[in-house]
Design a protein around this motif. Sequence first.
Motif, PDB file in Angstrom:
ATOM      1  N   PRO A 129       3.282  14.413   9.980  1.00 47.49           N
ATOM      2  CA  PRO A 129       4.065  15.734   9.983  1.00 47.49           C
ATOM      3  C   PRO A 129       5.440  15.850  10.201  1.00 47.49           C
ATOM      4  O   PRO A 129       5.883  16.882   9.934  1.00 47.49           O
ATOM      5  CB  PRO A 129       3.363  16.304  11.508  1.00 47.49           C
ATOM      6  CG  PRO A 129       2.021  15.527  11.492  1.00 47.49           C
ATOM      7  CD  PRO A 129       2.286  14.053  11.039  1.00 47.49           C
ATOM      8  N   ILE A 130       5.936  14.766  10.949  1.00 52.21           N
ATOM      9  CA  ILE A 130       7.489  14.794  10.859  1.00 52.21           C
ATOM     10  C   ILE A 130       7.991  14.749   9.873  1.00 52.21           C
ATOM     11  O   ILE A 130       9.298  15.161   9.489  1.00 52.21           O
ATOM     12  CB  ILE A 130       7.642  13.502  11.916  1.00 52.21           C
ATOM     13  CG1 ILE A 130       7.133  13.612  13.352  1.00 52.21           C
ATOM     14  CG2 ILE A 130       9.420  13.362  12.151  1.00 52.21           C
ATOM     15  CD1 ILE A 130       7.484  12.149  14.228  1.00 52.21           C
ATOM     16  N   ALA A 131       7.464  13.839   8.899  1.00 49.54           N
ATOM     17  CA  ALA A 131       8.126  13.600   7.441  1.00 49.54           C
ATOM     18  C   ALA A 131       7.967  15.020   6.860  1.00 49.54           C
ATOM     19  O   ALA A 131       9.240  15.497   6.102  1.00 49.54           O
ATOM     20  CB  ALA A 131       7.594  12.736   6.478  1.00 49.54           C
ATOM     21  N   GLU A 132       6.951  15.822   7.059  1.00 49.64           N
ATOM     22  CA  GLU A 132       6.869  17.020   6.276  1.00 49.64           C
ATOM     23  C   GLU A 132       7.884  18.178   6.996  1.00 49.64           C
ATOM     24  O   GLU A 132       8.530  19.035   6.404  1.00 49.64           O
ATOM     25  CB  GLU A 132       5.427  17.847   6.521  1.00 49.64           C
ATOM     26  CG  GLU A 132       4.464  16.981   5.621  1.00 49.64           C
ATOM     27  CD  GLU A 132       3.052  17.229   5.995  1.00 49.64           C
ATOM     28  OE1 GLU A 132       2.818  17.925   7.013  1.00 49.64           O
ATOM     29  OE2 GLU A 132       2.149  16.654   5.313  1.00 49.64           O
ATOM     30  N   ALA A 133       8.257  18.101   8.335  1.00 46.12           N
ATOM     31  CA  ALA A 133       9.224  18.811   8.858  1.00 46.12           C
ATOM     32  C   ALA A 133      10.607  18.652   8.219  1.00 46.12           C
ATOM     33  O   ALA A 133      11.478  19.563   8.328  1.00 46.12           O
ATOM     34  CB  ALA A 133       9.253  18.343  10.367  1.00 46.12           C
ATOM     35  N   PHE A 134      10.954  17.263   7.726  1.00 46.33           N
ATOM     36  CA  PHE A 134      12.439  17.278   7.007  1.00 46.33           C
ATOM     37  C   PHE A 134      12.366  17.665   5.630  1.00 46.33           C
ATOM     38  O   PHE A 134      13.093  17.203   4.772  1.00 46.33           O
ATOM     39  CB  PHE A 134      12.286  15.812   7.155  1.00 46.33           C
ATOM     40  CG  PHE A 134      13.148  15.387   8.343  1.00 46.33           C
ATOM     41  CD1 PHE A 134      14.537  15.369   8.597  1.00 46.33           C
ATOM     42  CD2 PHE A 134      12.587  14.686   9.583  1.00 46.33           C
ATOM     43  CE1 PHE A 134      15.329  14.962   9.601  1.00 46.33           C
ATOM     44  CE2 PHE A 134      13.190  14.377  10.617  1.00 46.33           C
ATOM     45  CZ  PHE A 134      14.642  14.502  10.583  1.00 46.33           C
ATOM     46  N   GLY A 135      10.775  17.996   4.941  1.00 45.08           N
ATOM     47  CA  GLY A 135      10.916  18.443   3.513  1.00 45.08           C
ATOM     48  C   GLY A 135      10.634  17.033   2.699  1.00 45.08           C
ATOM     49  O   GLY A 135      10.952  17.081   1.422  1.00 45.08           O
ATOM     50  N   VAL A 136       9.866  16.091   3.132  1.00 46.14           N
ATOM     51  CA  VAL A 136       9.820  14.927   2.453  1.00 46.14           C
ATOM     52  C   VAL A 136       8.371  14.739   2.317  1.00 46.14           C
ATOM     53  O   VAL A 136       7.699  14.532   3.648  1.00 46.14           O
ATOM     54  CB  VAL A 136      10.401  13.527   3.444  1.00 46.14           C
ATOM     55  CG1 VAL A 136       9.918  12.311   2.665  1.00 46.14           C
ATOM     56  CG2 VAL A 136      12.012  13.877   3.491  1.00 46.14           C
ATOM     57  N   THR A 137       7.988  14.409   1.107  1.00 45.29           N
ATOM     58  CA  THR A 137       6.467  14.344   1.000  1.00 45.29           C
ATOM     59  C   THR A 137       6.011  12.574   0.812  1.00 45.29           C
ATOM     60  O   THR A 137       5.052  12.404   0.809  1.00 45.29           O
ATOM     61  CB  THR A 137       5.984  15.042  -0.366  1.00 45.29           C
ATOM     62  OG1 THR A 137       6.804  14.578  -1.563  1.00 45.29           O
ATOM     63  CG2 THR A 137       6.354  16.447  -0.295  1.00 45.29           C
ATOM     64  N   GLU A 138       7.020  12.228   0.413  1.00 38.87           N
ATOM     65  CA  GLU A 138       6.607  10.462   0.299  1.00 38.87           C
ATOM     66  C   GLU A 138       7.207   9.947   1.362  1.00 38.87           C
ATOM     67  O   GLU A 138       8.089   9.603   1.896  1.00 38.87           O
ATOM     68  CB  GLU A 138       7.803   9.953  -0.879  1.00 38.87           C
ATOM     69  CG  GLU A 138       7.505  10.522  -2.390  1.00 38.87           C
ATOM     70  CD  GLU A 138       6.188  10.308  -2.659  1.00 38.87           C
ATOM     71  OE1 GLU A 138       5.427   9.336  -2.415  1.00 38.87           O
ATOM     72  OE2 GLU A 138       5.474  11.291  -3.355  1.00 38.87           O
ATOM     73  N   LEU A 139       5.853   9.218   2.158  1.00 40.66           N
ATOM     74  CA  LEU A 139       5.864   8.504   3.416  1.00 40.66           C
ATOM     75  C   LEU A 139       5.267   7.129   3.250  1.00 40.66           C
ATOM     76  O   LEU A 139       4.324   7.119   2.974  1.00 40.66           O
ATOM     77  CB  LEU A 139       5.259   9.233   4.422  1.00 40.66           C
ATOM     78  CG  LEU A 139       4.996   8.611   5.579  1.00 40.66           C
ATOM     79  CD1 LEU A 139       6.360   8.627   6.602  1.00 40.66           C
ATOM     80  CD2 LEU A 139       4.060   9.482   6.533  1.00 40.66           C
ATOM     81  N   ILE A 140       6.191   6.166   3.654  1.00 39.77           N
ATOM     82  CA  ILE A 140       5.507   4.970   3.635  1.00 39.77           C
ATOM     83  C   ILE A 140       5.581   4.544   5.249  1.00 39.77           C
ATOM     84  O   ILE A 140       6.359   4.390   5.829  1.00 39.77           O
ATOM     85  CB  ILE A 140       6.510   3.831   2.920  1.00 39.77           C
ATOM     86  CG1 ILE A 140       6.586   4.210   1.632  1.00 39.77           C
ATOM     87  CG2 ILE A 140       5.925   2.601   3.162  1.00 39.77           C
ATOM     88  CD1 ILE A 140       7.379   3.218   0.665  1.00 39.77           C
ATOM     89  N   ALA A 141       4.383   4.373   5.836  1.00 41.36           N
ATOM     90  CA  ALA A 141       3.991   4.352   7.117  1.00 41.36           C
ATOM     91  C   ALA A 141       2.992   3.066   7.466  1.00 41.36           C
ATOM     92  O   ALA A 141       2.331   2.858   6.278  1.00 41.36           O
ATOM     93  CB  ALA A 141       3.713   5.675   7.920  1.00 41.36           C
ATOM     94  N   VAL A 142       2.822   2.893   8.664  1.00 42.39           N
ATOM     95  CA  VAL A 142       1.695   1.950   8.912  1.00 42.39           C
ATOM     96  C   VAL A 142       0.287   2.803   8.596  1.00 42.39           C
ATOM     97  O   VAL A 142       0.253   3.855   9.112  1.00 42.39           O
ATOM     98  CB  VAL A 142       1.625   1.420  10.248  1.00 42.39           C
ATOM     99  CG1 VAL A 142       0.518   0.632  10.622  1.00 42.39           C
ATOM    100  CG2 VAL A 142       2.844   0.371  10.257  1.00 42.39           C
TER     101      VAL A 142
END
Length: 229
Positions: A129-142
């Motif tokens: 949800p934090i990535a989406e708040a930045f307008g970023v759809t591509e997330l590489i997370a654990v």
Amino acid sequence: MSKPEMTVKKKIGLFDLDHTLIPFDSDYEWNEFTIGLGWRDGVEFKRRNAVFYEQYRLGTLDLRDYVRFATEAIREQGAINSIAAHGRFMGAVVQKGIKRQALELVQSHQRDGAEVVIVTATNEFVTRPIAEAFGVTELIAVELERDAQGRLTGEIKGTPSFREGKVIRVEQWLAARGLGWDDVETTFYTDSMNDLALLEKATHPVATNPDERLRALAAERGWRILDLF
């Protein structure tokens, strides 16, 4: 005789999250938030949470141990309660911590035609949800492992995006798009020495709000230093 055509490399903006795009550690703050909900014993949880955070800062963290600890509350509460609580966490904590200058930095890469990817050692439940708040759809997370019923097990799925694992996960992300390091021009922003391997791999490493050790190393190597906050 005509000159050979120049190959235009795809631009990729890679961003760490905690203390880079936001001025706090999202996993730590989420854990603190769950204490306020009464999901954890405050005294003991705070003690263990602080120990893990210090280990992360010093580069000695066993991430698998930490993920088991950090996901205890959401595993006990289940998906419905956890997702609802995270929505409240976004409003109470995260949105207040998203600064204009961080949003503008991300958007400047997007306007320049770069694909923006957030690469974080924090788990996907906390950070999506934090990535989406930045307008970023591509997330590489654990990534979190799930059992046959779709419930979180407390274990990590695949390679964790932590330290050298960030390089592996970015390589996998590129390969899934038919790309390699030679095909892209990467800019990587991070505050932490934990991300040294990816900084050294990036075309343009940027020490962002760097800790003391990274600031000294960046100055020594001539890397850009950005004090965003």
